[in-house]
Design a protein around this motif. Structure first.
Motif, PDB file in Angstrom:
ATOM      1  N   VAL A 163       0.825  -1.198   0.000  1.00  0.00           N
ATOM      2  CA  VAL A 163       0.000   0.000   0.000  1.00  0.00           C
ATOM      3  C   VAL A 163       0.862   1.252   0.000  1.00  0.00           C
ATOM      4  CG1 VAL A 163      -0.196  -0.035   2.527  1.00  0.00           C
ATOM      5  CG2 VAL A 163      -1.916   1.181   1.168  1.00  0.00           C
ATOM      6  N   GLU A 164       0.335   2.330  -0.591  1.00  0.00           N
ATOM      7  CA  GLU A 164       1.031   3.611  -0.645  1.00  0.00           C
ATOM      8  C   GLU A 164       0.010   4.740  -0.581  1.00  0.00           C
ATOM      9  OE1 GLU A 164       3.865   6.188  -3.744  1.00  0.00           O
ATOM     10  OE2 GLU A 164       3.234   4.154  -4.233  1.00  0.00           O
ATOM     11  N   PHE A 165       0.277   5.722   0.247  1.00  0.00           N
ATOM     12  CA  PHE A 165      -0.544   6.939   0.304  1.00  0.00           C
ATOM     13  C   PHE A 165      -0.043   7.897  -0.766  1.00  0.00           C
ATOM     14  CE2 PHE A 165      -0.934  11.283   2.380  1.00  0.00           C
ATOM     15  CZ  PHE A 165      -2.261  11.464   2.020  1.00  0.00           C
ATOM     16  N   VAL A 166      -0.924   8.276  -1.703  1.00  0.00           N
ATOM     17  CA  VAL A 166      -0.507   9.111  -2.833  1.00  0.00           C
ATOM     18  C   VAL A 166      -1.083  10.525  -2.772  1.00  0.00           C
ATOM     19  CG1 VAL A 166      -0.067   7.208  -4.424  1.00  0.00           C
ATOM     20  CG2 VAL A 166      -2.393   8.148  -4.241  1.00  0.00           C
ATOM     21  N   GLY A 167      -1.673  10.899  -1.644  1.00  0.00           N
ATOM     22  CA  GLY A 167      -2.312  12.204  -1.545  1.00  0.00           C
ATOM     23  C   GLY A 167      -3.707  12.162  -2.141  1.00  0.00           C
ATOM     24  N   HIS A 168      -4.483  13.192  -1.859  1.00  0.00           N
ATOM     25  CA  HIS A 168      -5.867  13.183  -2.350  1.00  0.00           C
ATOM     26  C   HIS A 168      -5.970  13.879  -3.698  1.00  0.00           C
ATOM     27  CE1 HIS A 168     -10.192  13.117  -2.405  1.00  0.00           C
ATOM     28  NE2 HIS A 168     -10.159  12.353  -1.333  1.00  0.00           N
ATOM     29  N   PRO A 169      -6.698  13.270  -4.655  1.00  0.00           N
ATOM     30  CA  PRO A 169      -6.803  13.882  -5.995  1.00  0.00           C
ATOM     31  C   PRO A 169      -7.494  15.237  -5.992  1.00  0.00           C
ATOM     32  CG  PRO A 169      -8.319  12.007  -5.770  1.00  0.00           C
ATOM     33  CD  PRO A 169      -7.398  11.971  -4.602  1.00  0.00           C
ATOM     34  N   LEU A 170      -8.286  15.543  -4.980  1.00  0.00           N
ATOM     35  CA  LEU A 170      -8.966  16.836  -4.944  1.00  0.00           C
ATOM     36  C   LEU A 170      -7.997  17.997  -4.741  1.00  0.00           C
ATOM     37  CD1 LEU A 170     -12.147  16.003  -2.839  1.00  0.00           C
ATOM     38  CD2 LEU A 170     -11.980  16.300  -5.314  1.00  0.00           C
TER      39      LEU A 170
END
Length: 369
Positions: A163-170
């Motif tokens: 798993v990786e946190f990629v930031g929120h697309p908003l």
């Protein structure tokens, strides 16, 4: 005999809701920028189609909510699933990229994995809220899972998920269609009753009644209803208010009445104070109360760890309560509005950095390679 698949890499992007369509379109454009020869197939909305995704089905085929509606639609949904599996083989899909919408996407991820295809899950199912058994399915059937909320990665790692946190697309730059500057003292209430027909039927009558109460008390107050393009105008006729695209309403609203979900993050990032309401059938509510494990259904509150946005659920969702909670948020200088806007600033700081779509595309290209 079917023709041999093209040697150019093929990706299938699966989005089942309006927010997923928007995020899928951004990812599709980023993939084409990094891999111009890629062939993109998928299910989604008009934005994905405009980004060059050859759609097998639109959002109207997937817009279901609640057990009874799902049961009625099962034959067509299973038929669509079979068509997608056949397309995996016919087009030589190298990567399956599901976006949220776990009911269908987890089954397709399993099918893709069994066929030996790569699986990159973007916007992980909300296992932190309920049905944690899905985390094991993610570990089994996905090469990698990309999360958009900061607290998700640690939980999924406990289940062995890559798993990786990629930031929120908003957080990626987004322009809202804005009307000319309003006249002095003019205010607009935005109503966001949902992107599924059944949500609109449950929420819009209450939201509209609350807005009418406030309009009677405040001269010059306008009301706009957000209508996603895949839902018919007839669904909104009983509200008595004009509809506009969600983007237009976001660009106009002084404050909002909204259902829960990603829209609460959109409103917060746009600096629009809100009151959240949610209602479903009594049976589904009773089942949900036993399964859901979080103290709030509002993402703004969950990400910040504070009760920033008021929420009115099920029997507590009444026009009077909604109107009373929203009224102070209409005043620019009110303590309630200022406190909520301070909370929105804290939210932005916790959602990562812009550039989410580019990071997702980079991981997709890596897996294909």
């Amino acid at each position: 005999m079917s023709p041999a698949p093209s040697p150019e890499p093929a990706i299938f992007i699966s989005a089942g809701e309006a927010s997923g369509d928007r995020h899928g379109a951004a990812v599709a454009r980023a993939i084409r920028a990094g891999l111009p020869g890629a062939r993109l197939f998928g299910i989604g909305g008009r934005q994905m189609e405009a980004a060059g995704v050859a759609r097998l089905a639109g959002l109207e085929a997937l817009s279901v909510m609640g057990g009874a509606e799902v049961l009625r639609r099962l034959p067509s949904l299973f038929g669509l699933e079979r068509r997608i599996r056949r397309l995996f083989a016919a087009e030589g899909i190298g990567l399956f990229l599901p976006i949220d919408y776990p009911g269908l996407n987890l089954r397709l991820a399993r099918a893709a994995r069994r066929q030996g295809r790569r699986v990159l899950y973007f916007i992980a199912p909300q296992v932190w809220a309920w049905r944690r058994g899905r985390a094991r399915r993610l570990a089994r059937d996905c090469d990698r899972v990309l999360t958009v909320l900061p607290f998700e990665a640690d939980l999924l790692e406990e289940y062995g998920v890559d798993v990786e946190f990629v930031g929120h697309p908003l957080l990626d730059a987004r322009e809202f269609a804005r009307r000319p500057p309003p006249a002095a003292g003019e205010r607009v209430i935005g109503l966001f009753p949902g992107s599924r027909a059944q949500e609109v039927r449950f929420m819009l009558p209450v939201f509209a009644d609350a807005a009418r109460r406030l309009a009677r008390l405040h001269a010059g107050l306008e009301v706009r209803v957000a209508r996603p393009p895949h839902l018919p105008e007839t669904l909104y006729e009983g509200s008595g208010f004009r509809t506009a695209s969600p983007e237009e309403v976001l660009g106009q609203a002084t404050a909002a009445l909204t259902k829960s979900g990603t829209i609460t993050l959109e409103l917060a990032l746009a600096g629009i104070p809100m009151v959240v309401g949610y209602r479903t059938t009594r049976l589904e509510w009773a089942v949900g109360r036993r399964l859901v494990r979080v103290p709030s259904i509002v993402l703004v509150n969950l990400v910040t760890g504070a009760r920033i946005v008021p929420e009115l659920l099920q029997d507590r969702l009444t026009p009077g309560r909604m109107a009373s909670a929203l009224e102070p948020l209409l005043e620019e200088a009110s303590p309630e509005r200022r406190a909520m806007l301070r909370g929105f600033t804290a939210l932005r700081d916790r959602l990562g950095e812009p550039g989410c779509a580019a990071r997702v595309a980079a991981r997709a290209i890596e897996l294909l390679a």
